[in-house]
Design a protein around this motif. Structure first.
Motif, mmCIF file in Angstrom:
data_model
loop_
_atom_site.group_PDB
_atom_site.id
_atom_site.type_symbol
_atom_site.label_atom_id
_atom_site.label_comp_id
_atom_site.label_asym_id
_atom_site.label_seq_id
_atom_site.Cartn_x
_atom_site.Cartn_y
_atom_site.Cartn_z
ATOM 1 N N MET A 1 -5.580 2.097 28.885
ATOM 2 C CA MET A 1 -4.562 2.984 29.620
ATOM 3 C C MET A 1 -4.556 4.549 28.775
ATOM 4 O O MET A 1 -4.329 4.580 27.651
ATOM 5 C CB MET A 1 -3.081 2.294 29.305
ATOM 6 N N ASP A 2 -4.767 5.364 29.708
ATOM 7 C CA ASP A 2 -4.848 6.638 29.306
ATOM 8 C C ASP A 2 -3.728 7.171 28.582
ATOM 9 O O ASP A 2 -4.053 7.927 27.600
ATOM 10 C CB ASP A 2 -4.893 7.692 30.652
ATOM 11 N N ASN A 3 -2.507 6.932 28.886
ATOM 12 C CA ASN A 3 -1.484 7.952 28.206
ATOM 13 C C ASN A 3 -0.601 6.823 27.281
ATOM 14 O O ASN A 3 0.658 6.969 26.897
ATOM 15 C CB ASN A 3 -0.506 8.103 29.196
ATOM 16 N N CYS A 4 -1.341 5.860 26.935
ATOM 17 C CA CYS A 4 -0.677 4.743 25.846
ATOM 18 C C CYS A 4 -0.840 4.953 24.407
ATOM 19 O O CYS A 4 -2.004 4.928 24.058
ATOM 20 C CB CYS A 4 -1.166 3.331 26.247
ATOM 21 N N ILE A 5 0.117 5.401 23.745
ATOM 22 C CA ILE A 5 -0.006 5.547 22.088
ATOM 23 C C ILE A 5 -0.650 4.297 21.553
ATOM 24 O O ILE A 5 -1.635 4.486 20.703
ATOM 25 C CB ILE A 5 1.106 6.019 21.581
ATOM 26 N N PHE A 6 -0.317 3.104 21.915
ATOM 27 C CA PHE A 6 -0.892 2.228 21.044
ATOM 28 C C PHE A 6 -2.502 1.839 21.497
ATOM 29 O O PHE A 6 -3.223 1.242 20.496
ATOM 30 C CB PHE A 6 -0.151 0.672 21.241
ATOM 31 N N CYS A 7 -2.757 2.067 22.772
ATOM 32 C CA CYS A 7 -4.339 1.990 23.000
ATOM 33 C C CYS A 7 -5.133 3.094 22.481
ATOM 34 O O CYS A 7 -6.127 2.799 21.759
ATOM 35 C CB CYS A 7 -4.466 2.348 24.735
ATOM 36 N N LYS A 8 -4.323 4.171 22.130
ATOM 37 C CA LYS A 8 -5.011 5.121 21.258
ATOM 38 C C LYS A 8 -5.223 4.714 19.999
ATOM 39 O O LYS A 8 -6.348 5.134 19.158
ATOM 40 C CB LYS A 8 -4.319 6.408 21.355
ATOM 41 N N GLU A 45 -5.867 -5.712 24.306
ATOM 42 C CA GLU A 45 -5.714 -5.465 25.442
ATOM 43 C C GLU A 45 -4.250 -4.830 25.816
ATOM 44 O O GLU A 45 -3.071 -5.294 25.056
ATOM 45 C CB GLU A 45 -5.702 -7.042 26.192
ATOM 46 N N HIS A 46 -4.301 -4.044 26.789
ATOM 47 C CA HIS A 46 -3.052 -3.297 27.240
ATOM 48 C C HIS A 46 -2.108 -4.403 28.081
ATOM 49 O O HIS A 46 -2.503 -4.436 29.318
ATOM 50 C CB HIS A 46 -3.176 -2.009 27.945
ATOM 51 N N ILE A 47 -1.122 -4.917 27.500
ATOM 52 C CA ILE A 47 0.067 -5.711 28.087
ATOM 53 C C ILE A 47 1.190 -4.926 28.060
ATOM 54 O O ILE A 47 1.561 -4.638 26.866
ATOM 55 C CB ILE A 47 0.140 -7.117 27.717
ATOM 56 N N TYR A 105 5.499 0.860 25.362
ATOM 57 C CA TYR A 105 5.318 0.004 26.560
ATOM 58 C C TYR A 105 3.590 -0.636 26.418
ATOM 59 O O TYR A 105 3.044 -0.628 27.362
ATOM 60 C CB TYR A 105 5.473 0.551 27.964
ATOM 61 N N HIS A 106 3.472 -1.041 25.215
ATOM 62 C CA HIS A 106 2.218 -1.956 25.111
ATOM 63 C C HIS A 106 2.518 -2.944 24.092
ATOM 64 O O HIS A 106 3.161 -2.693 23.014
ATOM 65 C CB HIS A 106 0.869 -0.917 24.315
ATOM 66 N N LEU A 107 2.387 -4.287 24.451
ATOM 67 C CA LEU A 107 2.958 -5.387 23.805
ATOM 68 C C LEU A 107 2.751 -5.284 22.122
ATOM 69 O O LEU A 107 1.716 -5.057 21.627
ATOM 70 C CB LEU A 107 2.378 -6.581 24.200
HETATM 71 ZN ZN ZN Z 1 -1.795 0.221 25.498
#
Ligand code: ZN
Ligand code: 5GP
Length: 122
Positions: A1-8, A45-47, A105-107
């Motif tokens: 997810m592009d704008n997700c801080i935890f994905c980053k 995984e982005h949940i 909003y990333h589990l």
């Molecule tokens: Zn995420």
């Protein structure tokens, strides 16, 4: 997810102080700790929320829950039960949605504990 801080954080684009990582999960220290030990267990995984998880995430959620006491123990916030009674311990918490106090909003599973020397002084 592009704008997700935890994905980053998962991808390494944003640095974090890691406490654990494997093929499914990472755990890192919360930037604004609410307890002496405060780490977040995060699936790669982005949940978005716990409410977005389903049957296919059962093993992943179990893995997150089982990691919580292990990490707490490693970080000095383990729970001990002895003949003198219980000692140590931690909270394990999923904030879910606005009314649940969720901001990212990333589990993620909060694990909060550690020695609280100020307790019992009042
Ligand atoms: Zn995420
Ligand atoms: P929530 O309110 O969504 O359950 O919790 C989000 C948590 O993520 C908060 O405790 C907040 O301090 C932490 N947090 C937000 N942004 C960052 C960051 O960039 N790095 C780290 N390590 N923690 C973060």
């Amino acid at each position: 997810m592009d704008n997700c801080i935890f994905c980053k954080i998962v991808s390494g684009a944003i640095p974090s102080k890691k406490a654990y990582e494997d093929e499914d999960l990472i755990a890192f220290h919360d930037i604004n700790p609410a307890a002496p030990v405060h780490v977040l267990i995060v699936p790669r995984e982005h949940i978005p929320t716990l409410a977005d998880s389903d049957q296919k995430h059962q093993a992943l959620l179990g893995k997150m829950m089982l990691l919580a006491p292990k990490l707490a123990e490693e970080l000095g916030a383990g729970y001990q039960s002895s003949t003198d009674g219980p000692a140590g311990g931690f909270k394990a918490l999923f904030n879910t949605g606005p009314d649940g106090g969720q901001e990212v909003y990333h589990l993620h599973l909060h694990v909060m504990g550690g020695p609280r020397p100020w307790r019992g002084q009042r």
